[in-house]
Scaffold this active site. Sequence first.
Site, PDB file in Angstrom:
ATOM      1  CB  CYS A 183       3.203 -15.364   1.313  1.00 46.90           C
ATOM      2  SG  CYS A 183       1.735 -15.280   0.270  1.00 46.90           S
ATOM      3  CB  CYS A 242      -4.059 -18.930   2.787  1.00 51.53           C
ATOM      4  SG  CYS A 242      -3.890 -18.981   1.005  1.00 51.53           S
ATOM      5  CB  CYS A 288       2.403 -19.679   4.127  1.00 54.22           C
ATOM      6  SG  CYS A 288       1.514 -21.097   3.464  1.00 54.22           S
ATOM      7  CD  GLU A 319     -17.702 -27.041  10.093  1.00 52.47           C
ATOM      8  OE1 GLU A 319     -17.917 -26.169   9.223  1.00 52.47           O
ATOM      9  OE2 GLU A 319     -16.589 -27.209  10.624  1.00 52.47           O
ATOM     10  CB  CYS A 348       2.194 -21.905  -2.328  1.00 51.27           C
ATOM     11  SG  CYS A 348       0.958 -20.754  -2.947  1.00 51.27           S
TER      12      CYS A 348
END
Length: 453
Positions: free
Chosen positions: A229, A222, A232, A50, A238
């Site tokens: 889209c 995204c 997705c 991270e 959404c």
Amino acid sequence: MNRHRFSTEEISIFRRSLLAWYDIHKRKLPWRDWHDIDTNIVAYRVLVSELMLQQTQVATVIRYYETWMKQWPNIKSLAEASEDDILKCWAGIIIDSIFYWSYFFHLGLGYYNRARNLYKCAQLIINEYNGEFPNELETMINRLPGVGRYTAGAVSSIAFNQANPILDGNVIRVLSRMRCIGSDLKKKSTTDFLWSLATDVVCPERPGDFNQSLMELGATVCTPQKPKCNECPVQNQCLAYQQQKEIESILDIEQCSANCSFCLKSSDVDTNRSLVEHYPRKKSKTKQREETSFILIIYRLTPKLEFLMIKQKQSNLLSGLWSFLEISSSKNHLDQMNEQKRKTYIIEEIQQMPTIDTIPSINNIKLAGQCRHLFSHIDKQYIIYYTHCEQNDVLIPSTSMQWFNEEQVQTSAISTAMKKVFNVALPQIKLKTSNGKKNGTIDNYFKKKNSKV
Ligand SMILES: [Zn+2]
């Protein structure tokens, strides 16, 4: 029901669909690759990855992550390493990363702090926690150097299976699109609301996978520009996508009752982008639209110099202010016209203006120059022309059209833009008139001027 929140039913569909997609589509990344390793090592791996990912792209991180893990496979080995070796490894990431050029500017601003903090974390865990990675969210945030709410959320959900949320750039984008959050991200109320959404959705059974699936969706589907889209998995939940399909006009975006602080404002809409791409709202100022106008200044000598001005109509940007004659033109149109065509165009347009029916014949117009003015939404270029009106061509003064002398122009209600325009044209008009009045030709004017010196 507040449309910016998920309903209970939507949350369960969202979790199910996203996790099913993640199980199939997740990228193979080394820090995701473990089986039956103890949580202590998983937490360490998540922490390292991270922190590396905060400044560098995934592709670059992979190599360094693997090198790092070979050298310091666990917290203990890192705590015992020399700071020099750690910084050397970290320097490789920076130099090799896409931030190569900005590296030189950020050198003193803490890029190495992440590596130093990792080192401090390892020492603190060895010295104060007996080598056991603390698993409490609050402890991580309060005690571990360089670990904030996001990193602690990632470690606690991925390594310790706790249902804590994460919110990074990818998650912000996914959530703000799903719930049409179009308010300013710099406002605390916006980020607080996004954190609360992230808390609502995190899946208690598989929090680590769920958080990673959110980030993965943001990173691969995204995306900021040209989101996929059609691929997705949570398209049906959404709102931005639904709205994009359904609305008649992009101006219908404010769907909540008036004064909703989270809706995108119609004034933020840029018709060059899809509606989905409007979320989250761009941090930077909206780019000013570029426009070009021709200005024609008509002057006469009575014998004082006077200028024709008209009052702007109510619908105009500068309504109520006095202005010279203005003809707007598009960039395309402008590029297609040579100087002679421009002049013809201006004359034709002026003669078609409804309020200008009393205007005299104009045919000899001259270019004075250009200037530019920035309005709040428009970056406007003015191309300025002037022409002389014969005295006997008397214009009928009216409430919306009058002759102003120089002083009146400077002191009347005219916009800053028109003052700029006037200041470009005035010296040339004066040159022209003093020349015309006294000496007849430009040559004479200059002779006269030179003789004075
Ligand atoms: Zn709203």
